[in-house]
Design an enzyme around this catalytic site. Sequence first.
Site, PDB file in Angstrom:
ATOM      1  N   LYS A   1     -15.310   0.497  34.624  1.00 60.83           N
ATOM      2  CA  LYS A   1     -13.884   0.220  34.871  1.00 60.83           C
ATOM      3  C   LYS A   1     -13.252   1.355  35.682  1.00 60.83           C
ATOM      4  O   LYS A   1     -12.367   1.126  36.508  1.00 60.83           O
ATOM      5  CB  LYS A   1     -13.145   0.036  33.544  1.00 60.83           C
ATOM      6  CG  LYS A   1     -13.340  -1.346  32.899  1.00 60.83           C
ATOM      7  CD  LYS A   1     -12.467  -2.406  33.576  1.00 60.83           C
ATOM      8  CE  LYS A   1     -12.429  -3.707  32.788  1.00 60.83           C
ATOM      9  NZ  LYS A   1     -11.589  -4.734  33.383  1.00 60.83           N
TER      10      LYS A   1
ATOM     11  N   GLU B   1      -9.670   3.053  27.929  1.00 60.72           N
ATOM     12  CA  GLU B   1     -11.013   3.593  27.647  1.00 60.72           C
ATOM     13  C   GLU B   1     -11.421   4.632  28.697  1.00 60.72           C
ATOM     14  O   GLU B   1     -12.239   5.499  28.432  1.00 60.72           O
ATOM     15  CB  GLU B   1     -12.041   2.463  27.656  1.00 60.72           C
ATOM     16  CG  GLU B   1     -12.223   1.763  26.335  1.00 60.72           C
ATOM     17  CD  GLU B   1     -13.032   2.579  25.336  1.00 60.72           C
ATOM     18  OE1 GLU B   1     -14.109   3.068  25.687  1.00 60.72           O
ATOM     19  OE2 GLU B   1     -12.562   2.723  24.199  1.00 60.72           O
TER      20      GLU B   1
ATOM     21  N   THR C   1      -8.298   0.141  32.100  1.00 53.81           N
ATOM     22  CA  THR C   1      -8.284   0.334  30.648  1.00 53.81           C
ATOM     23  C   THR C   1      -8.067   1.781  30.202  1.00 53.81           C
ATOM     24  O   THR C   1      -8.521   2.731  30.866  1.00 53.81           O
ATOM     25  CB  THR C   1      -9.617  -0.155  30.047  1.00 53.81           C
ATOM     26  OG1 THR C   1      -9.727   0.292  28.694  1.00 53.81           O
ATOM     27  CG2 THR C   1     -10.818   0.381  30.802  1.00 53.81           C
TER      28      THR C   1
ATOM     29  N   TYR D   1     -18.927   0.668  29.722  1.00 50.66           N
ATOM     30  CA  TYR D   1     -17.740  -0.141  30.066  1.00 50.66           C
ATOM     31  C   TYR D   1     -16.690   0.730  30.736  1.00 50.66           C
ATOM     32  O   TYR D   1     -16.150   0.389  31.800  1.00 50.66           O
ATOM     33  CB  TYR D   1     -17.184  -0.779  28.780  1.00 50.66           C
ATOM     34  CG  TYR D   1     -15.803  -1.394  28.922  1.00 50.66           C
ATOM     35  CD1 TYR D   1     -15.640  -2.675  29.454  1.00 50.66           C
ATOM     36  CD2 TYR D   1     -14.653  -0.701  28.513  1.00 50.66           C
ATOM     37  CE1 TYR D   1     -14.370  -3.247  29.578  1.00 50.66           C
ATOM     38  CE2 TYR D   1     -13.396  -1.257  28.633  1.00 50.66           C
ATOM     39  CZ  TYR D   1     -13.255  -2.526  29.157  1.00 50.66           C
ATOM     40  OH  TYR D   1     -11.998  -3.082  29.281  1.00 50.66           O
TER      41      TYR D   1
HETATM   42  P1  NAP Z   1     -11.470 -11.248  27.146  1.00 55.04           P
HETATM   43  O1  NAP Z   1     -10.794 -11.991  26.052  1.00 55.04           O
HETATM   44  O2  NAP Z   1     -12.863 -10.767  26.948  1.00 55.04           O
HETATM   45  O3  NAP Z   1     -11.380 -12.159  28.471  1.00 55.04           O
HETATM   46  C1  NAP Z   1     -12.170 -11.957  29.602  1.00 55.04           C
HETATM   47  C2  NAP Z   1     -12.737 -13.306  30.013  1.00 55.04           C
HETATM   48  O4  NAP Z   1     -13.528 -13.123  31.213  1.00 55.04           O
HETATM   49  C3  NAP Z   1     -13.678 -13.886  28.951  1.00 55.04           C
HETATM   50  O5  NAP Z   1     -13.427 -15.257  28.743  1.00 55.04           O
HETATM   51  C4  NAP Z   1     -15.044 -13.659  29.582  1.00 55.04           C
HETATM   52  O6  NAP Z   1     -16.046 -14.561  29.149  1.00 55.04           O
HETATM   53  C5  NAP Z   1     -14.731 -13.866  31.048  1.00 55.04           C
HETATM   54  N1  NAP Z   1     -15.783 -13.360  31.915  1.00 55.04           N
HETATM   55  C6  NAP Z   1     -16.694 -12.388  31.656  1.00 55.04           C
HETATM   56  N2  NAP Z   1     -17.507 -12.214  32.694  1.00 55.04           N
HETATM   57  C7  NAP Z   1     -17.110 -13.095  33.640  1.00 55.04           C
HETATM   58  C8  NAP Z   1     -17.580 -13.406  34.936  1.00 55.04           C
HETATM   59  N3  NAP Z   1     -18.626 -12.761  35.471  1.00 55.04           N
HETATM   60  N4  NAP Z   1     -16.947 -14.366  35.634  1.00 55.04           N
HETATM   61  C9  NAP Z   1     -15.903 -15.039  35.105  1.00 55.04           C
HETATM   62  N5  NAP Z   1     -15.416 -14.803  33.871  1.00 55.04           N
HETATM   63  C10 NAP Z   1     -16.011 -13.833  33.141  1.00 55.04           C
HETATM   64  O7  NAP Z   1     -10.610  -9.978  27.543  1.00 55.04           O
HETATM   65  P2  NAP Z   1      -9.008  -9.778  27.440  1.00 55.04           P
HETATM   66  O8  NAP Z   1      -8.714  -9.074  26.183  1.00 55.04           O
HETATM   67  O9  NAP Z   1      -8.322 -11.016  27.799  1.00 55.04           O
HETATM   68  O10 NAP Z   1      -8.814  -8.690  28.599  1.00 55.04           O
HETATM   69  C11 NAP Z   1      -8.549  -9.083  29.941  1.00 55.04           C
HETATM   70  C12 NAP Z   1      -8.918  -7.942  30.870  1.00 55.04           C
HETATM   71  O11 NAP Z   1      -8.183  -6.775  30.512  1.00 55.04           O
HETATM   72  C13 NAP Z   1     -10.384  -7.542  30.825  1.00 55.04           C
HETATM   73  O12 NAP Z   1     -10.760  -7.181  32.131  1.00 55.04           O
HETATM   74  C14 NAP Z   1     -10.411  -6.330  29.921  1.00 55.04           C
HETATM   75  O13 NAP Z   1     -11.492  -5.485  30.257  1.00 55.04           O
HETATM   76  C15 NAP Z   1      -9.070  -5.703  30.261  1.00 55.04           C
HETATM   77  N6  NAP Z   1      -8.468  -4.921  29.185  1.00 55.04           N
HETATM   78  C16 NAP Z   1      -8.207  -5.500  27.986  1.00 55.04           C
HETATM   79  C17 NAP Z   1      -7.603  -4.750  26.986  1.00 55.04           C
HETATM   80  C18 NAP Z   1      -7.304  -5.345  25.627  1.00 55.04           C
HETATM   81  O14 NAP Z   1      -6.988  -4.583  24.717  1.00 55.04           O
HETATM   82  N7  NAP Z   1      -7.343  -6.653  25.461  1.00 55.04           N
HETATM   83  C19 NAP Z   1      -7.237  -3.411  27.239  1.00 55.04           C
HETATM   84  C20 NAP Z   1      -7.542  -2.860  28.477  1.00 55.04           C
HETATM   85  C21 NAP Z   1      -8.135  -3.630  29.463  1.00 55.04           C
HETATM   86  P3  NAP Z   1     -17.354 -14.017  28.332  1.00 55.04           P
HETATM   87  O15 NAP Z   1     -17.050 -14.153  26.897  1.00 55.04           O
HETATM   88  O16 NAP Z   1     -18.445 -14.914  28.801  1.00 55.04           O
HETATM   89  O17 NAP Z   1     -17.594 -12.583  28.652  1.00 55.04           O
HETATM   90  N1  GDD Z   2     -15.358  -4.093  17.420  1.00 51.66           N
HETATM   91  C1  GDD Z   2     -15.440  -3.309  16.330  1.00 51.66           C
HETATM   92  N2  GDD Z   2     -16.086  -3.778  15.246  1.00 51.66           N
HETATM   93  N3  GDD Z   2     -14.862  -2.094  16.368  1.00 51.66           N
HETATM   94  C2  GDD Z   2     -14.917  -1.348  15.250  1.00 51.66           C
HETATM   95  C3  GDD Z   2     -15.566  -1.765  14.092  1.00 51.66           C
HETATM   96  C4  GDD Z   2     -16.187  -3.046  14.088  1.00 51.66           C
HETATM   97  O1  GDD Z   2     -16.796  -3.489  13.114  1.00 51.66           O
HETATM   98  N4  GDD Z   2     -15.422  -0.807  13.162  1.00 51.66           N
HETATM   99  C5  GDD Z   2     -14.733   0.184  13.707  1.00 51.66           C
HETATM  100  N5  GDD Z   2     -14.434  -0.125  14.986  1.00 51.66           N
HETATM  101  C6  GDD Z   2     -13.712   0.749  15.928  1.00 51.66           C
HETATM  102  C7  GDD Z   2     -14.408   0.938  17.273  1.00 51.66           C
HETATM  103  O2  GDD Z   2     -15.463   1.889  17.168  1.00 51.66           O
HETATM  104  C8  GDD Z   2     -13.216   1.432  18.107  1.00 51.66           C
HETATM  105  O3  GDD Z   2     -13.038   2.805  17.893  1.00 51.66           O
HETATM  106  C9  GDD Z   2     -12.030   0.687  17.495  1.00 51.66           C
HETATM  107  O4  GDD Z   2     -12.475   0.157  16.249  1.00 51.66           O
HETATM  108  C10 GDD Z   2     -11.521  -0.469  18.355  1.00 51.66           C
HETATM  109  O5  GDD Z   2     -12.624  -1.281  18.702  1.00 51.66           O
HETATM  110  P1  GDD Z   2     -12.435  -2.682  19.461  1.00 51.66           P
HETATM  111  O6  GDD Z   2     -11.471  -3.526  18.747  1.00 51.66           O
HETATM  112  O7  GDD Z   2     -13.800  -3.220  19.718  1.00 51.66           O
HETATM  113  O8  GDD Z   2     -11.712  -2.266  20.818  1.00 51.66           O
HETATM  114  P2  GDD Z   2     -11.999  -1.074  21.843  1.00 51.66           P
HETATM  115  O9  GDD Z   2     -10.929  -0.031  21.636  1.00 51.66           O
HETATM  116  O10 GDD Z   2     -13.390  -0.609  21.782  1.00 51.66           O
HETATM  117  O11 GDD Z   2     -11.811  -1.794  23.242  1.00 51.66           O
HETATM  118  C11 GDD Z   2     -10.702  -2.672  23.461  1.00 51.66           C
HETATM  119  O12 GDD Z   2      -9.634  -1.933  24.017  1.00 51.66           O
HETATM  120  C12 GDD Z   2      -9.913  -1.337  25.302  1.00 51.66           C
HETATM  121  C13 GDD Z   2      -8.655  -0.568  25.722  1.00 51.66           C
HETATM  122  O13 GDD Z   2      -8.618   0.662  25.071  1.00 51.66           O
HETATM  123  C14 GDD Z   2     -11.195  -3.773  24.411  1.00 51.66           C
HETATM  124  O14 GDD Z   2     -10.187  -4.754  24.543  1.00 51.66           O
HETATM  125  C15 GDD Z   2     -11.509  -3.217  25.792  1.00 51.66           C
HETATM  126  O15 GDD Z   2     -11.795  -4.297  26.683  1.00 51.66           O
HETATM  127  C16 GDD Z   2     -10.272  -2.451  26.285  1.00 51.66           C
HETATM  128  O16 GDD Z   2     -10.508  -1.933  27.563  1.00 51.66           O
END
Ligand code: NAP
Ligand code: GDD
Length: 339
Positions: A154, A129, A127, A150
Amino acid sequence: MKQVALITGIAGQDGSYLTELLLSKGYSIVGFDNHSVRMQQLRLRLADNPHRSRVLLELGDVRDRDFMTHLILSSRPDEIYNLAAQSHVGVSFQQPKVTADTALAIKGLLEISLEIHPVARIFQASTSEMFGDSPTPQTEHSNFNPLSPYAEAKLEAHEFLIEFRQRHSCYACAGILFNHESPLRREEFVSRKITRGIAKIVSGDSTELRLGNLAARRDWGHAKEYVEAMWLMLQQERPEEFVVATGKSRSVEEFVASGFALIGENWRDYVVSDQELFRPSDPPDLCGDAAEAYRKLAWQPKIPFAELVREMLLAEIGPENSLAIPRVTGVIPNSSRTR
Ligand code: NAP
Ligand code: GDD
């Protein structure tokens, strides 16, 4: 020859899109998730897919080594996509142990795979992050400075994978994924919270939208395109890490303003920034340079930010209200603007 893919966390946002992508490419898929409700939603989503008979879904936990061993032995996957994670950054401050244990499950996965099925190619979802407050634009060579439990977990997983690959010469690589969203995004993330909040205002069910830090900047792309990059990363001659990003970051405030503009309203009339929703620490600006992915994978995001916001909002408000939202036209894809 028919390929088999194993996907952990298959019922999440990325797992759902990746399943559809791999099915369209002829793969058979074995996938699991620990979230039973979301698993049911995935089954419903796949009900109309003509290739659904090539998907086997199980409930399971990526931290369970016996379960992982059984699954790898029984499916003999060509490719493993490790997407399972407690992926909410805010939640990780309250639940650091679960977050870390799940993120670090890649260690077991690599070890099991090496021992019983070393031919599998492994993708790890790392990520942006991990960069924390590192200067923008962040590349594969930028410093990591994690600011949340987190991000710390990661990063440990990321570094373990690279060291493991060097030690054992296996095909394992990590995508450094920047934020990617879609209508399948969970409601706890800001993009979906915003579009859902606007829909509630449109329907009269709500009069305000309460958010945290509006100044934070993120590089938002579309999940559908990011899973293509994951697949491409496992088709190379050599395993390598890549930044996957659009190259342009925007503030949460800009996301909010774009959404409200689509319904012809001023966001300032509805949005409250609540200190209670701020995180203890929050990367100020995550903005990736995906030039390497473009050069070596020929991967380039095409869906413009405005179209992403529009698609997410339309999915919330339903087709009957969609006439109010004009189509986005003439927008140059983010990546072309920045390269
Ligand atoms: P997501 O929607 O949260 O999907 C992850 C899935 O894994 C959820 O259904 C979650 O269920 C499940 N899970 C959690 N703990 C588990 C466990 N111990 N065993 C089996 N399944 C489990 O995340 P996503 O957005 O698809 O992201 C996929 C991956 O990419 C993640 O690893 C995330 O950290 C990474 N990533 C995402 C982003 C983004 O912007 N979307 C960016 C950078 C990296 P629960 O609800 O129970 O937790
Ligand atoms: N969730 C959330 N809820 N975020 C908020 C809110 C709120 O009410 N208000 C402001 N934010 C701000 C958070 O503080 C953060 O700076 C930004 O919005 C994005 O928050 P999220 O959508 O929760 O995503 P994230 O950037 O923290 O994390 C996502 O992206 C990562 C990659 O950069 C997740 O998908 C992570 O799993 C992923 O690794």
